[in-house]
Design a protein around this motif. Structure first.
Motif, mmCIF file in Angstrom:
data_model
loop_
_atom_site.group_PDB
_atom_site.id
_atom_site.type_symbol
_atom_site.label_atom_id
_atom_site.label_comp_id
_atom_site.label_asym_id
_atom_site.label_seq_id
_atom_site.Cartn_x
_atom_site.Cartn_y
_atom_site.Cartn_z
ATOM 1 N N ASN A 80 34.491 43.711 33.191
ATOM 2 C CA ASN A 80 34.568 44.679 34.284
ATOM 3 C C ASN A 80 34.232 44.116 35.651
ATOM 4 O O ASN A 80 34.064 44.871 36.609
ATOM 5 C CB ASN A 80 33.628 45.863 33.976
ATOM 6 C CG ASN A 80 34.055 46.622 32.738
ATOM 7 O OD1 ASN A 80 35.238 46.911 32.546
ATOM 8 N ND2 ASN A 80 33.096 46.946 31.879
ATOM 9 N N ASP A 81 34.131 42.800 35.764
ATOM 10 C CA ASP A 81 33.806 42.210 37.059
ATOM 11 C C ASP A 81 34.895 42.505 38.082
ATOM 12 O O ASP A 81 36.094 42.422 37.774
ATOM 13 C CB ASP A 81 33.640 40.695 36.936
ATOM 14 C CG ASP A 81 32.431 40.305 36.097
ATOM 15 O OD1 ASP A 81 31.580 41.183 35.852
ATOM 16 O OD2 ASP A 81 32.347 39.138 35.689
ATOM 17 N N ALA A 82 34.483 42.849 39.292
ATOM 18 C CA ALA A 82 35.451 43.036 40.375
ATOM 19 C C ALA A 82 36.038 41.678 40.749
ATOM 20 O O ALA A 82 35.394 40.638 40.598
ATOM 21 C CB ALA A 82 34.779 43.673 41.579
ATOM 22 N N THR A 83 37.267 41.691 41.232
ATOM 23 C CA THR A 83 37.917 40.426 41.593
ATOM 24 C C THR A 83 38.892 40.631 42.740
ATOM 25 O O THR A 83 39.434 41.728 42.927
ATOM 26 C CB THR A 83 38.650 39.820 40.379
ATOM 27 O OG1 THR A 83 39.156 38.529 40.712
ATOM 28 C CG2 THR A 83 39.817 40.695 39.935
ATOM 29 N N ASP A 84 39.105 39.575 43.507
ATOM 30 C CA ASP A 84 40.110 39.604 44.575
ATOM 31 C C ASP A 84 41.035 38.409 44.454
ATOM 32 O O ASP A 84 41.600 37.940 45.453
ATOM 33 C CB ASP A 84 39.452 39.646 45.958
ATOM 34 C CG ASP A 84 38.634 38.391 46.256
ATOM 35 O OD1 ASP A 84 38.511 37.521 45.369
ATOM 36 O OD2 ASP A 84 38.118 38.280 47.384
ATOM 37 N N ILE A 85 41.192 37.917 43.221
ATOM 38 C CA ILE A 85 42.034 36.747 42.995
ATOM 39 C C ILE A 85 42.760 36.880 41.665
ATOM 40 O O ILE A 85 42.317 37.616 40.769
ATOM 41 C CB ILE A 85 41.165 35.461 43.027
ATOM 42 C CG1 ILE A 85 41.974 34.252 43.511
ATOM 43 C CG2 ILE A 85 40.504 35.185 41.682
ATOM 44 C CD1 ILE A 85 41.122 33.149 44.072
ATOM 45 N N PHE A 86 43.882 36.212 41.533
ATOM 46 C CA PHE A 86 44.627 36.151 40.274
ATOM 47 C C PHE A 86 45.177 34.739 40.174
ATOM 48 O O PHE A 86 45.825 34.261 41.101
ATOM 49 C CB PHE A 86 45.758 37.180 40.267
ATOM 50 C CG PHE A 86 46.579 37.201 39.001
ATOM 51 C CD1 PHE A 86 45.976 37.208 37.751
ATOM 52 C CD2 PHE A 86 47.970 37.233 39.057
ATOM 53 C CE1 PHE A 86 46.732 37.232 36.583
ATOM 54 C CE2 PHE A 86 48.730 37.271 37.897
ATOM 55 C CZ PHE A 86 48.099 37.268 36.660
ATOM 56 N N SER A 87 44.879 34.068 39.072
ATOM 57 C CA SER A 87 45.260 32.665 38.959
ATOM 58 C C SER A 87 45.316 32.250 37.505
ATOM 59 O O SER A 87 45.026 33.046 36.607
ATOM 60 C CB SER A 87 44.228 31.792 39.694
ATOM 61 O OG SER A 87 42.981 31.796 39.000
ATOM 62 N N TRP A 88 45.653 30.982 37.264
ATOM 63 C CA TRP A 88 45.669 30.459 35.896
ATOM 64 C C TRP A 88 44.279 30.562 35.273
ATOM 65 O O TRP A 88 44.151 30.658 34.049
ATOM 66 C CB TRP A 88 46.140 28.999 35.887
ATOM 67 C CG TRP A 88 45.268 28.064 36.676
ATOM 68 C CD1 TRP A 88 45.443 27.672 37.967
ATOM 69 C CD2 TRP A 88 44.057 27.436 36.232
ATOM 70 N NE1 TRP A 88 44.427 26.832 38.358
ATOM 71 C CE2 TRP A 88 43.558 26.659 37.315
ATOM 72 C CE3 TRP A 88 43.350 27.429 35.020
ATOM 73 C CZ2 TRP A 88 42.389 25.912 37.226
ATOM 74 C CZ3 TRP A 88 42.178 26.678 34.935
ATOM 75 C CH2 TRP A 88 41.712 25.932 36.028
ATOM 76 N N ASP A 89 43.247 30.570 36.099
ATOM 77 C CA ASP A 89 41.883 30.607 35.567
ATOM 78 C C ASP A 89 41.364 32.033 35.419
ATOM 79 O O ASP A 89 40.713 32.353 34.430
ATOM 80 C CB ASP A 89 40.959 29.814 36.493
ATOM 81 C CG ASP A 89 39.519 29.788 36.004
ATOM 82 O OD1 ASP A 89 39.315 29.703 34.782
ATOM 83 O OD2 ASP A 89 38.601 29.843 36.837
ATOM 84 N N ASN A 90 41.628 32.883 36.390
ATOM 85 C CA ASN A 90 41.101 34.243 36.378
ATOM 86 C C ASN A 90 42.241 35.252 36.242
ATOM 87 O O ASN A 90 42.987 35.483 37.187
ATOM 88 C CB ASN A 90 40.310 34.503 37.659
ATOM 89 C CG ASN A 90 39.520 35.808 37.595
ATOM 90 O OD1 ASN A 90 39.935 36.758 36.950
ATOM 91 N ND2 ASN A 90 38.389 35.846 38.269
ATOM 92 N N LYS A 91 42.337 35.850 35.078
ATOM 93 C CA LYS A 91 43.468 36.731 34.758
ATOM 94 C C LYS A 91 43.106 38.211 34.763
ATOM 95 O O LYS A 91 43.904 39.053 34.343
ATOM 96 C CB LYS A 91 44.039 36.344 33.392
ATOM 97 C CG LYS A 91 44.473 34.878 33.313
ATOM 98 C CD LYS A 91 44.862 34.476 31.915
ATOM 99 C CE LYS A 91 45.206 33.001 31.830
ATOM 100 N NZ LYS A 91 44.032 32.121 32.050
#
Length: 303
Positions: A80-91
């Motif tokens: 449930n962590d908030a995120t502002d990125i999308f990448s091969w590492d963080n989906k």
């Protein structure tokens, strides 16, 4: 899913294999880089951990199978962590957008929390949103990280066009604070990013090799920078290309048509320097992500 109708046998093989891989991942939780260590680190460590991969895999298998066990798993995962990125590492953001489809398109309220998380992500990307955490260059390009920034631009743009498609289908809007966001908001931002990559930027530089009149000529790519066998029959050793080709200021002899490089810096500058891999290196995780936005934009104009 793609091959289900055109090649059912191959489709079943892919699905069966995906289930086996997912079962292994669910049973033996952990980041791959914990085992592989220096073989993948520091460039390809799993910095985001492993829960995003589990959420991503379970989301796609739930979409492909409607097997409730995958739904139960992803709902109890706690990713449930908030995120502002999308990448091969963080989906995380990609999985949330995919799962939000069930609420937006299918009106399935069980996925409301994922829709809210997807919109929280969008609000962190949109420039005039009060909760935006995304920087933009003077020329209008999203700027996330200094090394290979276009990987984040193409990946996030893919999610913008995907969510815009879902919103358009359901005639849906949402708010980022006092800012009303419609499908056109996301579409226009996505188009701005794609246009920038293809040449509408302060340098009038297309960051797709071979597209337009002005594009990178000295990309960080061995096959592009070393002469072909046809023009240079003598073989090169593994380390022999550096002095003659890597460190020269001459343009690459082979044009890697369609490759997208890491892109400009935060000041919209681009040195076109082969040794500057963070800006001049192409990668599949840059190119793969832009296919969706290009298809979306091409389809929207053709229709």
């Amino acid at each position: 899913m793609v091959f289900r109708k055109v090649d059912p046998k191959y489709s079943r093989l892919l699905l069966a294999t995906a289930k086996k891989v997912m079962q292994f991942a669910m049973q033996y939780k952990g980041a791959y880089s914990d085992s592989l260590g220096s073989a993948v680190c520091p460039f390809y460590c799993s910095y985001s951990g492993y829960k995003d991969e589990l959420l991503w895999g379970a989301a796609w298998l739930w979409r492909a199978t409607n097997d409730a066990s995958y739904l139960n798993f992803l709902q109890t995962l706690g990713a449930n962590d908030a995120t502002d990125i999308f990448s091969w590492d963080n989906k995380l953001a990609g999985a949330r957008v995919l799962l939000a489809r069930r609420t937006l398109v299918d009106n399935d309220k069980r996925f409301e929390s994922f829709k809210q998380q997807a919109e929280d992500f969008m609000c962190r990307i949109i420039p005039n949103s009060p909760s935006s955490s995304t920087n933009y260059t003077q020329g209008g390009l999203m700027f996330k990280l200094a090394e290979s920034n276009l990987q984040y631009v193409t990946s996030i743009t893919f999610l913008l066009t995907t969510y815009a498609k879902y919103m358009s289908a359901s005639k849906y809007t949402f708010n980022c604070g006092n800012v009303r966001v419609g499908s056109s908001t996301l579409r226009n931002l996505a188009k701005q990013q794609v246009d920038y990559i293809l040449g509408e930027n302060p340098l009038k530089m297309s960051y797709m090799v071979g597209f337009g009149a002005n594009f990178p000529k000295r990309i960080h790519h061995r096959g592009s920078s070393i002469p072909s066998k046809a023009s240079h029959p003598r073989a090169f050793g593994c380390d022999n290309g550096f002095q003659s080709f890597f460190y020269t200021s001459n343009p690459n002899p082979n044009t890697l048509i369609g490759a997208i490089v890491g892109g400009p810096n935060q000041n919209d500058g681009f040195p076109d320097d082969r040794t500057d891999y963070s800006h001049s290196e192409p990668a599949t995780y840059i190119n793969a992500a832009i296919v969706g936005p290009l298809a979306y934009l091409a389809g929207s104009y053709s229709s």
